[in-house]
Design a protein around this motif. Structure first.
Motif, PDB file in Angstrom:
ATOM      1  N   ALA A 136       0.855  -1.201   0.000  1.00 24.08           N
ATOM      2  CA  ALA A 136       0.000   0.000   0.000  1.00 24.08           C
ATOM      3  C   ALA A 136       0.881   1.239   0.000  1.00 24.08           C
ATOM      4  N   VAL A 170       0.445   8.621   4.098  1.00 25.66           N
ATOM      5  CA  VAL A 170      -0.799   9.233   3.627  1.00 25.66           C
ATOM      6  C   VAL A 170      -1.176  10.357   4.582  1.00 25.66           C
ATOM      7  N   TRP A 207       0.328  11.520  -0.510  1.00 25.88           N
ATOM      8  CA  TRP A 207       0.909  10.218  -0.214  1.00 25.88           C
ATOM      9  C   TRP A 207       2.290  10.135  -0.856  1.00 25.88           C
ATOM     10  N   SER A 230      -8.281   6.619   2.984  1.00 28.01           N
ATOM     11  CA  SER A 230      -7.258   5.616   2.717  1.00 28.01           C
ATOM     12  C   SER A 230      -6.955   5.619   1.229  1.00 28.01           C
ATOM     13  N   THR A 280      -5.073   3.335  -2.183  1.00 30.30           N
ATOM     14  CA  THR A 280      -4.553   2.080  -2.728  1.00 30.30           C
ATOM     15  C   THR A 280      -3.884   2.357  -4.060  1.00 30.30           C
ATOM     16  N   PRO A 309      -5.158  -1.417   1.022  1.00 30.14           N
ATOM     17  CA  PRO A 309      -5.304   0.010   1.319  1.00 30.14           C
ATOM     18  C   PRO A 309      -4.351   0.443   2.422  1.00 30.14           C
ATOM     19  N   SER A 310      -4.094   1.740   2.437  1.00 28.87           N
ATOM     20  CA  SER A 310      -3.306   2.310   3.530  1.00 28.87           C
ATOM     21  C   SER A 310      -4.173   2.392   4.781  1.00 28.87           C
ATOM     22  N   ASP A 311      -3.524   2.648   5.932  1.00 30.31           N
ATOM     23  CA  ASP A 311      -4.285   2.763   7.171  1.00 30.31           C
ATOM     24  C   ASP A 311      -5.239   3.943   7.078  1.00 30.31           C
ATOM     25  N   PRO A 312      -6.507   3.773   7.551  1.00 28.35           N
ATOM     26  CA  PRO A 312      -7.473   4.879   7.456  1.00 28.35           C
ATOM     27  C   PRO A 312      -7.000   6.099   8.259  1.00 28.35           C
ATOM     28  N   LEU A 313      -7.209   7.287   7.656  1.00 27.74           N
ATOM     29  CA  LEU A 313      -6.835   8.558   8.292  1.00 27.74           C
ATOM     30  C   LEU A 313      -8.117   9.325   8.571  1.00 27.74           C
TER      31      LEU A 313
END
Length: 1288
Positions: free
Chosen positions: A883, A887, A901, A973, A975, A985-989
């Motif tokens: 991922a 971000v 990102w 997030s 991808t 996906p990236s970690d949710p922000l």
């Protein structure tokens, strides 16, 4: 209307005894600045009109011998009759006083009758003068020449000796005379000497021998000179010619010029003269003559040859004849050439031949008019001069021209005070001098007048008077001659008259130009005015379409039907007028015209011609073919005439042509044309042949067939392969219809056969006969396959594909594909390859997403195609495994954020990086609302998970995302994805959007209960976009005024949804603006306009409709006024009964019915509002009254029929009611509302059943009138018992 014009005898110059005049009367011409001539029309009524003298017969130059008669002619017309006088050599000559002269009565012509005086006594220059009290005309000056007849002089005998083959000239030399002789060479027996190419008579009269022979020896060569005018023939002394034989004949002689001499001669000729070029040549044998023009073509229409081709003649020379001509003489010994340079200049002042006078009726007189063009010429001037060998024997030198007119003055009539311009221009070589005379007296001998001036030959006379009436002479003279023209100026005053007949009707088609004639005449010219039935002169002429023409006609362009009517033409300065009627008719227009038809033989065609014709006009429909009228014949069924159609049956070649329909009326004609052209498919081409066969091309040629009137648009060349099975013939190329030969490109290793098809508008021809087979030799492939690429799907596999090459491009036997590949990194320059016959080709065990150089080469038995360029291909992809990192999100405003990102490591993508995907997960609003607001706005709402996906490109590392909800929680997030799919996906922000401004309130209703109050009611915003803290209310009058200020109120309680405004202007309309508020600011407003309600007033526009026992009343309530109550009092006017009063009525009802009235009675009606009467009227019911009804009417047939019809109608209604009830309550909203209508509004009797539909109609119209946005709607609501409660 005969009136006597004011005339005055001319007094300019010295007026000799009067001469005969001639006068012209022409149509009225427009006045031009500076010169306003008058031409008296033929229908102008005038008596005792005088006419200036005009010479009608001119004297002619005379050449006379002793025995000739001498007659000098001079005739003239005029009124009074002219008198004549003659001047000879500048001295007066009175023929009537000379006994040797005879004068014709009433003319100036005289004849010499005495034979006693010598003829030379009458030589001299003569001029004739014709005079009356209006002026004097002068004739041309003519010269009378006299001479004694020529006589023969004593001559010596001439003897000439010559050797055979020599050239000889026998000279004539006749006596000189003013009458040039005709020469004839004869023998003693008076027989003409035979002329030929060898023996020629020249234009100088001499006899020329190109070479002599012994047979030419004789002693009687006699020259005879014939003088026609002198009536004399003289024979010269005979000449003896002796020719002795000579041995030099055998040697021959080359040509030499005898006449003219030398190699070049020049000729200067005047336009209109004749010209002859001579070419007489000696030589042995006799030379032949050829004529040519060096600078152009020698045309037979301009020239002719005579005298055995020794003479080139021109009839009347023009400027186009100028140039260089060449005479070429040839014999076996050589050639001689003579060049003639011809120059054409100027012209000759030729005298106009006399024309008989044209007669034209004018009143009861016969009046003639001629313009005189008088030429005075020296001897030989302006005659058809004869040129011989470059010498003008008539005595006219080169570069000369007698005078001739280029502009002539006109004889005219003038009104006193006008300006006369007599324009006189002449030319010649040298340029002639112009002089003016008045009544024959030179201008230099007349007292000077400041009104008279000369400007470049133009005589200008200003402010003319009656005394200026005279005949003016313009004379042009140079050393070669003179010309003279007479022009009269007639100053006259005539009373005005209208010459056009009264009561004339003009029919004009609409859109055309109408011209109503009003010809008038007078001197001075009268002013003409027009007026119509509807407008005076000034208003009529102010229209841009109306023009008053110079001749007095009223011109109306682009006429319409509104222009029709009666028009009056009048002369303001006299009591004279006429009327004219203008009728404007519709223009004939063909609305459906015949078409241009292209048909095949044997078919029938129909031409249609539909026209729109004015109903007042009769019209006729005619058909023509190629200009010839078509006539119906009962025996011939070729043409059928059925208006508006023309049918032509069984069309054949003879029926081709243009067909024209003509719609003819008495005022116009419209026509349109169509045509028949017989067409067919073209015949097939023939004689198809193959030329110039080569390895890869051949040339085809063919002969086109008949195109049958439809030109060949193109030829289609087709081929088929003869050694393999195919689908048949295929198109190989197309060429234009004018091409009959083309080169066809071929492919190797194929066998061809060709054919050609012609195409026109009708269709395709049959194919031509096929050509002989033709085979091409094999060759290496020309091209490699296109579209080489990898289509790998599975990891660790390389799949190579390409577009297959067509079989016809194999170019030889054993065709294959050579597939080559190598790894881009690590495998070095060596290629791996294999052969296959079709794509795709698969290479296993090559790793995941590995780059390769790949190419595909075409090969056959003879070799390979050129080495192709490699392209990059990849083995199969796999989904990304990582991922994006780092971000972040930056909040830009309440609806947008910027997401960032770090770029992904390309090695982890495991395929082509297509881009990134940004996921935004909506988690709901920020929970900070007041409890009450949450209860009202958020009641019943459920949280719904929402997600937004935004895609980016592969090279982006940040992206602005808009369209977010204000005051909300989101999770972000990112991808990465390729063709195989997305990575993790990236970690949710988590992010939170700030507070925004609210959306507009849901609705805004306006209600008014009085003239100065308005109640506003609204719904909260659907999207508060934050914490709603209240509302902003703004309102102002919509009218433009300085006091029209915007008023503003802030409502700080968000739970309030209504507000009452007071102290409003009852006469103004207001615009109300309402918007919600948050801590950020004011949101989008909702806007509405409205009036306050005014106090109620009585109804207006009350209508009454009487029946036999009832009266229907309808009314309209006042705009913006409240509904009020009123009632009606009514009583029978006949005295039966007291006043009755209705229940209270409301304006909103718009309808009421008074019933139970007596038929045939008059009722008084009084309308009461607020205990006051506001309208009174009377109405009569239908019928004859009760006393007129028969006691036994129940037995009448009509009553029984009426009762039966009513019973039947009621039965039908009951059946319909039952069917409707059986539907189980499926009533429309309209039915339910109608069910609640007050029973008082329903009809109670059968005879008033027809008014029930009127009740519905008036009620519906009243509802529309009371509900017109943005006006408030007031209508009875079934939810309330009080119908006066206002509703929005």
């Amino acid at each position: 209307m005969g009136t006597k014009p004011r005339q005055q005898v001319g007094s300019r110059g010295r007026s000799p005894p009067p001469l005969t005049p001639l006068f012209a009367l022409l149509l009225v011409l427009p006045i031009t600045p500076g010169q306003a001539a008058i031409h008296i029309p033929s229908n102008y009524h005038i008596k005792d009109f005088k006419e200036p003298p005009v010479i009608t017969s001119q004297p002619e130059p005379i050449t006379a011998f002793a025995s000739d008669d001498i007659t000098l002619t001079c005739e003239a017309s005029g009124k009074p009759t002219p008198t004549f006088r003659w001047v000879k050599d500048g001295k007066e000559l009175d023929p009537s006083n000379n006994p040797d002269l005879s004068v014709s009565p009433g003319s100036g012509t005289f004849k010499v009758i005495s034979e006693d005086n010598p003829i030379n006594h009458y030589s001299g220059n003569y001029t004739c003068y014709a005079s009356n009290e209006l002026g004097t005309s002068v004739s041309n000056q003519v010269h009378v020449r006299t001479e004694s007849p020529p006589t023969q002089q004593k001559e010596k005998k001439v003897k000439i000796k010559a050797e055979e083959g020599e050239s000889v000239i026998l000279q004539c030399n006749p006596p000189e005379s003013i009458d040039p002789p005709n020469i004839h060479w004869m023998d003693k027996r008076l027989r003409h000497i035979e002329l030929s190419e060898r023996v020629t008579q020249g234009r100088d009269g001499n006899l020329y021998f190109s070479h002599v022979v012994t047979a030419d020896s004789r002693n009687d060569y006699t020259c005879n000179a014939q003088y026609l005018k002198a009536r004399t023939i003289l024979s010269k002394e005979a000449i003896t010619l002796t020719v002795s034989p000579s041995n030099s004949v055998a040697r021959s002689r080359r040509p030499q010029m005898m006449r003219p001499s030398g190699s070049h001669s020049s000729y200067h000729v005047l336009r209109g003269q004749s010209l002859a070029l001579e070419c007489i040549v000696q030589g042995l044998p006799t030379p032949t003559i050829q004529w040519a023009r060096k600078d152009g073509e020698l045309t037979a229409s301009r020239t002719s040859t005579e005298n055995h081709n020794r003479l080139l003649s021109f009839g009347e020379v023009s400027e186009s004849d100028a140039g260089q001509y060449q005479c070429t003489a040839n014999n076996p010994q050589g050639t001689v050439i003579h060049t003639y340079s011809v120059t054409v200049e100027g012209g000759c002042g030729l005298k106009r031949p006399f024309q008989p006078p044209r007669k034209k009726k004018w009143l009861r007189y016969k009046i003639f008019f001629f313009k005189m063009n008088i030429s005075q010429k020296l001897d030989g001037m302006c005659m058809s001069s004869v040129w011989i060998a470059g010498v003008n024997v008539m005595g006219l030198s080169s570069s000369t021209a007698a005078p001739y007119w280029t502009r002539e003055p006109e004889s005219e009539l003038y009104a006193p005070g006008e300006t006369v311009e007599l324009d006189c221009k002449a030319d010649g070589i040298p340029r002639p001098q112009l002089t003016w005379s008045i009544n024959g007296v030179p201008l230099s001998e007349i007292d000077k007048d400041s009104r008279l001036s000369l400007e470049a030959g133009t005589l200008v006379l200003k402010d003319v008077k009656f005394g200026d009436t005279a005949v003016y002479q313009c004379k042009a003279q140079n050393k070669h001659g003179s010309i003279l023209i007479n022009t009269y100026v007639y100053v006259i005053e005539l009373p005005p008259q209208i010459l056009t007949v009264d009561g004339k009707t003009y029919g004009v088609m609409e859109g055309q130009k109408a011209e109503l004639e009003c010809k008038s005449f007078g001197s001075p010219r009268p002013e003409v005015s027009w007026e119509s039935e509807d407008s005076g002169s000034a208003l009529l002429l102010s229209s841009p379409r109306v023009t008053l023409a110079t001749g007095g006609s009223l011109q109306i362009s682009n006429v319409s039907h509104g222009d029709g009517g009666l028009y009056t033409c009048y002369l303001p300065e006299s009591n004279v007028s006429i009327s004219a009627e203008l009728k404007v008719l519709n223009q004939t227009v063909i609305v459906s015209a015949p078409l241009d038809l292209r048909v095949q033989r044997g078919t029938a065609v129909v031409f249609t011609c539909i026209a729109k014709v004015d109903p007042e006009l009769d019209h006729q429909l005619l058909w023509r073919r190629s200009g010839q009228k078509l006539i119906h014949s009962a025996n011939d069924k070729k043409y059928t005439f059925e208006d508006p159609d023309l049918t032509v049956a069984d069309v054949q070649d003879v029926d081709e042509g243009v067909y024209t329909c003509q719609i003819i009326t008495r005022l116009d004609m419209a026509e349109a044309s169509g045509s028949i052209t017989i067409v067919d498919r073209p015949d097939p081409p023939s004689q198809l042949q193959i030329f110039n066969p080569m390895d890869r091309s051949v040339t085809l040629s063919w002969t086109p067939g008949d195109d049958h009137n439809s030109p060949v648009l193109e030829f289609v060349v087709e081929f088929e392969e003869t050694e393999v099975e195919t689908d048949g013939w295929e198109e190989i190329m197309r060429v234009s219809g004018d091409t009959h030969r083309t080169q066809v490109s071929l492919k190797p290793f194929l066998s061809y056969r060709f054919r050609v098809i012609a195409i026109n508008d009708v269709g395709k021809s049959d194919p031509s006969a096929p050509s002989n087979p033709h085979s091409t030799p094999a060759a290496v492939p020309d091209h490699n396959p296109l579209g080489v690429r990898s289509v790998s799907v599975d990891p660790d596999t390389l799949v190579i594909t390409w577009e297959e090459i067509d079989r016809r491009n194999f170019n030889g036997p054993n065709f294959q594909y050579k597939v080559l590949w190598r790894q881009v990194v690590g495998s070095g320059p060596s290629w791996q390859y294999n052969f296959t016959t079709a794509p795709p080709y698969e290479v296993p065990d090559v790793g995941t997403f590995t780059a390769f150089d790949i190419k595909v080469q075409a090969v056959n038995e003879l070799g390979s195609a050129p080495d192709p360029e490699p392209t990059i291909g990849y083995s199969g992809e796999d989904a990304p495994k990582d991922a994006p990192m780092v971000v972040g999100a930056n909040v830009l405003n309440s609806t947008a954020i910027e997401v960032t990102w770090a770029a992904i490591d390309k090695t982890t993508v495991r395929g082509h990086l297509l881009g990134y995907k940004i996921y935004l997960h909506y988690h709901g609003l920020v929970v900070k609302h007041h409890k009450e607001h949450r209860r009202k706005v958020g009641k019943g709402r459920r949280h719904v998970e929402e997600r937004m996906v935004v895609q980016t490109g592969p090279n982006e590392e940040k992206k602005v995302v808009g369209g977010l909800r204000p005051y909300s929680h989101y999770g972000v997030s990112v991808t990465v994805y390729n063709a195989k799919g997305e990575g993790p996906p990236s970690d949710p922000l988590p992010i939170q959007t700030p507070e925004g401004v609210p959306s507009p309130p849901v609705f805004l209703d306006l209600k008014s209960h009085s003239e100065r109050e308005m109640m506003l009611h609204w719904g909260p915003p659907t999207h508060p976009n934050g914490v709603l803290i209240g509302y902003q209310l703004r309102y102002q009058q919509t009218t433009d005024s300085e006091n029209n200020l915007m008023r503003e109120e802030n409502i700080d309680d968000p739970t309030i949804t209504h507000r009452t405004l007071t102290n409003l202007d009852p006469h103004s309309q207001y615009r109300f603006t309402l918007a919600g508020r948050t801590g950020v600011g004011v949101g989008m407003p909702i806007i509405k306009e409205g009036f306050t309600m005014l106090d109620g007033v009585p109804a207006k526009n009350i209508s009454l409709l009487a029946g036999e026992t009832s009266v229907n009343l309808t009314w309209v309530s006042q705009y913006r006024h409240m509904n009020v109550d009123f009632h009606i009092q009514y009583r029978n006017k006949n005295g039966h009964g007291s006043w009755k009063q209705t229940d209270k009525l409301n304006l909103a009802q718009s309808f009421y019915q008074l019933h139970d009235l007596e038929p045939g009675s008059v009722y008084k009606l009084d309308f009461i509002f607020s205990n006051k009467s506001f309208w009174k009227t009377e109405v009569r019911t239908h019928g004859t009254g009760m006393e007129a009804v028969s006691a036994n009417f129940a037995t009448e047939g009509w009553f029984i029929a009426l009762v039966s019809a009513v019973v039947l109608l009621l039965l039908i209604l009951l059946i319909l009611c039952f069917i409707k009830r059986s539907k189980g309550g499926k009533y429309s909203v309209k039915d339910k509302e109608e069910g609640q209508v007050d029973s008082e509004a329903r009809p109670m009797k059968d005879d008033t059943f027809g008014e029930y539909r009127s009740l519905e109609r008036y009620a519906a119209s009243a509802s529309v009138l009371l509900c017109m946005p943005p006006i408030f709607c007031f209508a009875p609501d079934p939810m309330f018992s009080d119908p006066h409660i206002p509703l929005a």
